[in-house]
Design a protein around this motif. Structure first.
Motif, mmCIF file in Angstrom:
data_model
loop_
_atom_site.group_PDB
_atom_site.id
_atom_site.type_symbol
_atom_site.label_atom_id
_atom_site.label_comp_id
_atom_site.label_asym_id
_atom_site.label_seq_id
_atom_site.Cartn_x
_atom_site.Cartn_y
_atom_site.Cartn_z
ATOM 1 N N LEU A 69 0.823 -1.208 0.000
ATOM 2 C CA LEU A 69 0.000 0.000 0.000
ATOM 3 C C LEU A 69 0.862 1.265 0.000
ATOM 4 O O LEU A 69 0.541 2.244 -0.685
ATOM 5 N N VAL A 70 1.957 1.248 0.761
ATOM 6 C CA VAL A 70 2.860 2.399 0.779
ATOM 7 C C VAL A 70 3.459 2.623 -0.602
ATOM 8 O O VAL A 70 3.496 3.753 -1.117
ATOM 9 N N SER A 73 0.827 3.928 -3.043
ATOM 10 C CA SER A 73 0.446 5.299 -2.696
ATOM 11 C C SER A 73 1.529 6.294 -3.109
ATOM 12 O O SER A 73 1.237 7.345 -3.698
ATOM 13 N N GLY A 76 1.669 6.555 -6.817
ATOM 14 C CA GLY A 76 0.506 7.288 -7.291
ATOM 15 C C GLY A 76 0.660 8.791 -7.102
ATOM 16 O O GLY A 76 0.336 9.580 -8.001
ATOM 17 N N LEU A 77 1.158 9.218 -5.942
ATOM 18 C CA LEU A 77 1.347 10.645 -5.687
ATOM 19 C C LEU A 77 2.414 11.234 -6.610
ATOM 20 O O LEU A 77 2.235 12.335 -7.153
ATOM 21 N N MET A 98 1.534 3.755 -11.381
ATOM 22 C CA MET A 98 1.464 3.332 -9.976
ATOM 23 C C MET A 98 1.284 1.829 -9.785
ATOM 24 O O MET A 98 1.529 1.327 -8.696
ATOM 25 N N SER A 224 9.474 4.600 -4.208
ATOM 26 C CA SER A 224 8.475 4.038 -3.286
ATOM 27 C C SER A 224 9.048 2.879 -2.485
ATOM 28 O O SER A 224 8.717 2.695 -1.312
#
Length: 320
Positions: A69-70, A73, A76-77, A98, A224
Motif C-alpha cells: 500500500l505504501v 500510494s 501514485g502521488l 502506480m 516508493s
C-alpha cells in the motif's frame, strides 16, 4: 554472483520467450482463456495454499500488505504530480505509473532469487497489488467508484479463507491442500507465458509517452521501495522482496482496462511494452540490488538486540 544471476533470470527469460514465440506463431496462444483461468483459479489457489501450508503469520500479512500500500500510494502521488506538471492525461497514465507487474514478473523473480520460502512474502505483497489493480485501477479508468468490484474478486475470498484458518486453527483437509497445490503450481509459468504472448501482440503507437511512462514507473518504483523500507523499518529478505516487487514494470492488466474504457489504449499498450523492455534490461541490476539490500539490512538486524525483522526472518530460511 554471475551464476546466481543466470539461474534467476534464465528460466524467466526462457518461459517468457516461449510465450512470445507462441503468440507470434500460427499456433497462437489463447490468452483470454488462459488469463481467466490464472485470475479466477490459479492465483487464489496459490495464495491459499502458500499462506496456509507455510503458516504465514498475521504480522507477515500486515507488513507485506502495508508495504504494498505504501509503494502504490507513493508511486501514485509521484505519478499524479508528474502528470499535472507535464499536462498528461491522468486517467490514461496514472494507473500505468502506480501499478507494477508484481505477478507475471515479480513472483517468479522472488521464487528464484529468495527461494521457495520467499514466495509467502511475495504472495502477501502481490495479493494487495492485484486487488488494487482490479479495484482502484479500474475505478480510475471507468471514472466511477464501485465497491461491488471488490466482492467480485476471487483473491479476496482466498485471503479471507486464509485469515479464518490462521485465527481459528481450523484444520484444512489434505484433499483441499493437494488440489490448491496443483492448481496454484500452474500460475507462475502461465503468467510468464501470458507476459510473452501479450508482448507479441502489443505495439508501440507513440514512443515519447511510452518512454516517459516507462522511466516514471521505474523511478517511482525505486523511490516508493526505499520509502516503504525506511518508513516501515524493513530489513533482511523482507526489504529485498519489497524492493524487487515495487520496481516491476507496468502491469499488462492496465492495458486491458485502458482498452475497455477507451483511455488512450494504444499509448498505454506502448507504455507496457517499453516499460517491460526497460525492466528486462535493468533486471540484473535490480536483482543484484535486491539481494544486496537483503544481505546488508539482514546483517544489520542480526547485530541489533532485537528487531522487527527477526519476527519475519526467524521462520523464513531462504535457499539462496
Amino acid at each position: 554472483m554471475l551464476m546466481q544471476m543466470v539461474e534467476i533470470l534464465g528460466p524467466i527469460s526462457i518461459i517468457t520467450l516461449i510465450g512470445f514465440l507462441m503468440g507470434r506463431s500460427s499456433v497462437g496462444l489463447e490468452t483470454r482463456t488462459l488469463s481467466t483461468v490464472v485470475i479466477l483459479v490459479a492465483t487464489p489457489a496459490l495464495i491459499f495454499h502458500t499462506l496456509i501450508s507455510m503458516q504465514v503469520t498475521p504480522d507477515t500479512i500486515r507488513t507485506m500488505g502495508g508495504a504494498a500500500l505504501v509503494c502504490i500510494s507513493v508511486s501514485g502521488l509521484l505519478g499524479l504530480a508528474a502528470l499535472l506538471w507535464l499536462g498528461g492525461p491522468i486517467r490514461s497514465f496514472l494507473p500505468a505509473l502506480m501499478m507494477p507487474n508484481s505477478g507475471n514478473m515479480g513472483l517468479p523473480l522472488v521464487v528464484l532469487a529468495f527461494g521457495p520460502d520467499g514466495l509467502r512474502l511475495g504472495i502477501a505483497y502481490f495479493f494487495v497489488v492485484a486487488l488494487m489493480q482490479h479495484t482502484l485501477g479500474m475505478w480510475i479508468y471507468s471514472g466511477s467508484i464501485n465497491p461491488k468490484t471488490l466482492l467480485r474478486q476471487p483473491l479476496i475470498y482466498s485471503v479471507l479463507a486464509v485469515l479464518v484458518v490462521t485465527f481459528t486453527g481450523v484444520p484444512v483437509p489434505s484433499v483441499i491442500l493437494v488440489a490448491t497445490d496443483l492448481l496454484g503450481g500452474m500460475m507462475i509459468p502461465a503468467m510468464l507465458m501470458l507476459l510473452g504472448a501479450s508482448l507479441a501482440t502489443l505495439e508501440v503507437a507513440d514512443l515519447r509517452p511510452a518512454l516517459l511512462v516507462a522511466l516514471g514507473r521505474l523511478l517511482f518504483g525505486l523511490a516508493s521501495a526505499f520509502m516503504a523500507i525506511t518508513i516501515l523499518g524493513l530489513q533482511g529478505p523482507v526489504a529485498g522482496i519489497v524492493f524487487l516487487l515495487s520496481t516491476m514494470p507496468t502491469a499488462i492488466v492496465i492495458y486491458v482496462f485502458a482498452e475497455r474504457f477507451q483511455q488512450n489504449a494504444k499509448q498505454v499498450a506502448g507504455s507496457v511494452v517499453v516499460s517491460t523492455a526497460l525492466t528486462f534490461i535493468c533486471l540484473p541490476l535490480l536483482v543484484w540490488a535486491a539481494l544486496t539490500i537483503s544481505s546488508e539490512t539482514g546483517a544489520a538486524a542480526r547485530g541489533a538486540p532485537h528487531s522487527q525483522t527477526e519476527t519475519f526472518t526467524d521462520s523464513t530460511r531462504f535457499g539462496h
